[in-house]
Structure formats: C-alpha cells, structure tokens
Design a protein around this motif. Structure first.
Motif, mmCIF file in Angstrom:
data_model
loop_
_atom_site.group_PDB
_atom_site.id
_atom_site.type_symbol
_atom_site.label_atom_id
_atom_site.label_comp_id
_atom_site.label_asym_id
_atom_site.label_seq_id
_atom_site.Cartn_x
_atom_site.Cartn_y
_atom_site.Cartn_z
ATOM 1 N N ASP A 180 -107.858 57.828 4.915
ATOM 2 C CA ASP A 180 -107.295 57.231 6.203
ATOM 3 C C ASP A 180 -107.000 55.780 6.197
ATOM 4 O O ASP A 180 -107.723 55.019 5.975
ATOM 5 N N ARG A 181 -105.572 55.502 5.797
ATOM 6 C CA ARG A 181 -105.145 54.274 5.263
ATOM 7 C C ARG A 181 -104.126 53.784 6.459
ATOM 8 O O ARG A 181 -103.098 54.388 6.820
ATOM 9 N N VAL A 182 -104.262 52.270 6.921
ATOM 10 C CA VAL A 182 -103.460 51.824 7.778
ATOM 11 C C VAL A 182 -102.932 50.455 7.141
ATOM 12 O O VAL A 182 -103.717 49.575 6.726
ATOM 13 N N ALA A 183 -101.549 50.277 6.976
ATOM 14 C CA ALA A 183 -101.096 49.086 6.394
ATOM 15 C C ALA A 183 -100.269 48.632 7.522
ATOM 16 O O ALA A 183 -99.152 49.027 8.214
ATOM 17 N N GLU A 188 -105.148 44.836 15.025
ATOM 18 C CA GLU A 188 -106.115 44.492 16.123
ATOM 19 C C GLU A 188 -106.833 45.685 16.404
ATOM 20 O O GLU A 188 -106.084 46.723 16.830
ATOM 21 N N CYS A 189 -108.394 45.632 16.675
ATOM 22 C CA CYS A 189 -109.006 46.634 17.021
ATOM 23 C C CYS A 189 -109.882 45.912 18.264
ATOM 24 O O CYS A 189 -110.470 45.125 18.030
ATOM 25 N N GLU A 190 -109.619 46.521 19.393
ATOM 26 C CA GLU A 190 -110.444 46.033 20.495
ATOM 27 C C GLU A 190 -111.032 47.080 21.226
ATOM 28 O O GLU A 190 -110.367 48.176 21.679
ATOM 29 N N ALA A 191 -112.273 46.721 21.652
ATOM 30 C CA ALA A 191 -113.406 47.733 22.394
ATOM 31 C C ALA A 191 -113.903 47.030 23.347
ATOM 32 O O ALA A 191 -114.378 45.772 23.446
ATOM 33 N N LYS A 192 -114.020 47.433 24.811
ATOM 34 C CA LYS A 192 -114.507 46.917 25.872
ATOM 35 C C LYS A 192 -115.933 46.972 26.054
ATOM 36 O O LYS A 192 -116.762 45.917 26.486
ATOM 37 N N GLN A 193 -116.609 47.772 25.235
ATOM 38 C CA GLN A 193 -118.069 47.914 25.182
ATOM 39 C C GLN A 193 -118.645 47.865 23.757
ATOM 40 O O GLN A 193 -119.449 46.981 23.557
#
Length: 220
Positions: A180-183, A188-193
C-alpha cells in the motif's frame, strides 16, 4: 287526406331507411416512389403520377425507387400502405409522428442486431432489476451522478486518473494484502483523537529534519 294516401307517402321513406349503407370505394395500385419538379414525393404508376402520403400504419418510410402498394380513395387522395421492394443499399428508416409506445403484455421484448445505437436528448430507464453483460464497455460523459444505498465493485484491476478527488464517509475501512504505497508532494495525516502507526518494522526517514513535539514524548 285519406289514410291510404298517408300510408303511400310513408312507404318510400320506410324503404329508404331500410336500404343498406354503401362503403367508400377505393382503388389499389402499385407504383414506384419518385419526386416531382417541386421536390414533393410522388408515386408513378403506369401513365399516372400521383401525389401520395404515407399511411400511419406504414412505419417504414418510403424512399425514392421503392415499389409501393397504394390505396386511392379519391383522385387527389392516395395513401402509401406498404413498401413492397427496396433497392439494395437504401437505409431502412421507421418513422412516425408524435409519441410512440411499444407495449408487450405477458411476454418479452428482444432486440437483436450487429449494432444497436440510441440517440436521444433525454433517456429514462426504469426497472426493478437491471443486468448488463459485456466484454468491453466505454462510458464517456461530462458529468456523472451515482446514487445508491449499497454499491459494490469487484474486479482484478482498477485504474483511475482524476484532477481532484474529494471523499467523505462516516467510517472508512481498507485492507491491503500486498503493498500500500502513497507518493505525494505534500502528505498530511490528521486525527482529532488518536493517530496510531504500528508495524513489525517501522522506519521514519527525514532527509533534512525530523521534528517531534508534544506535551509528553515517550520512547520504549
């Protein structure tokens, strides 16, 4: 006036009422479709050149050179009832004026052709169940809307090219057995908790800077 005289005058009227009605006479003829000097469609039958109109029941539109069967009701009223023979290479066009509805009671309607084309300003399809089976399908349009309670896509390869993708869901679960690859230029990865990264081996590589900031930082 005597009673006998009254009956004598009434008898012809009674006989006229009893006479059967006569049907309008018609004359059948066969001719070739052509055009006159003004460009109007005519039927040439023997020495006659008759202006004729296509009957409502004759859905096949007559073309120049067709052999047709006509019904002549009056000298200036001729109806093309059927196309008997057509030259090879002439397109067959079924045409009618106004709305057209094909109704089949208690049976099925099938269309079979080497190629079927639909051309319309607006196309409506309503069915309880729809099944489409094809080897190759191309769907081209400027704007698409897909609305459904449950949508399922199954395949071996999925490839998509988009200028922009915007996704919203209440819950999003994804499972990948392989890579599983993201280029991306900026990720950005954002989580509220809670944000959790877990793996048997976890590598974090920053070419110039790695920065961690928090009220508490725990290692180990």
């Amino acid at each position: 006036m005597t009673e006998t005289t009254t009956l004598e005058h009434a008898a012809p009227r009674a006989r006229r009422r009893r006479e059967p009605s006569k049907a309008i006479a018609g004359e059948w003829c066969v001719g070739i479709v052509g055009t006159d000097a003004g460009g109007a469609q005519v039927v040439i039958s023997g020495d006659l050149q008759l202006r004729a109109r296509r009957a409502a029941s004759c859905l096949l539109e007559p073309a120049a050179g067709d052999s047709v069967a006509c019904l002549r009701i009056a000298p200036q009223e001729v109806w093309i009832m059927a196309v008997l023979q057509r030259e090879e290479g002439t397109a067959n066009v079924l045409r009618c004026a106004g709305n057209l509805r094909i109704a089949v009671d208690g049976g099925a309607l099938e269309l079979e052709a080497a190629r079927v084309g639909l051309k319309s300003e607006e196309l409506d399809i309503a069915a309880q169940k729809t099944r489409v089976a094809t080897d190759t399908a191309d769907l081209v349009g400027r704007e698409f809307h897909l609305i459904g309670t449950s949508i399922k896509v199954v395949g071996s390869v999925l490839s998509s090219v988009m200028e922009r993708v915007q996704h919203f869901s209440r819950h999003y679960l994804r499972t990948t057995d392989g890579i599983d690859r993201v280029a991306a230029t900026h990720l950005e990865c954002e989580a509220k908790q809670l944000l959790r990264l877990e793996g048997e081996h976890t590598l974090v590589n920053g070419r110039e800077l790695i920065k961690a900031r928090g009220a508490q930082i725990h290692f180990g």
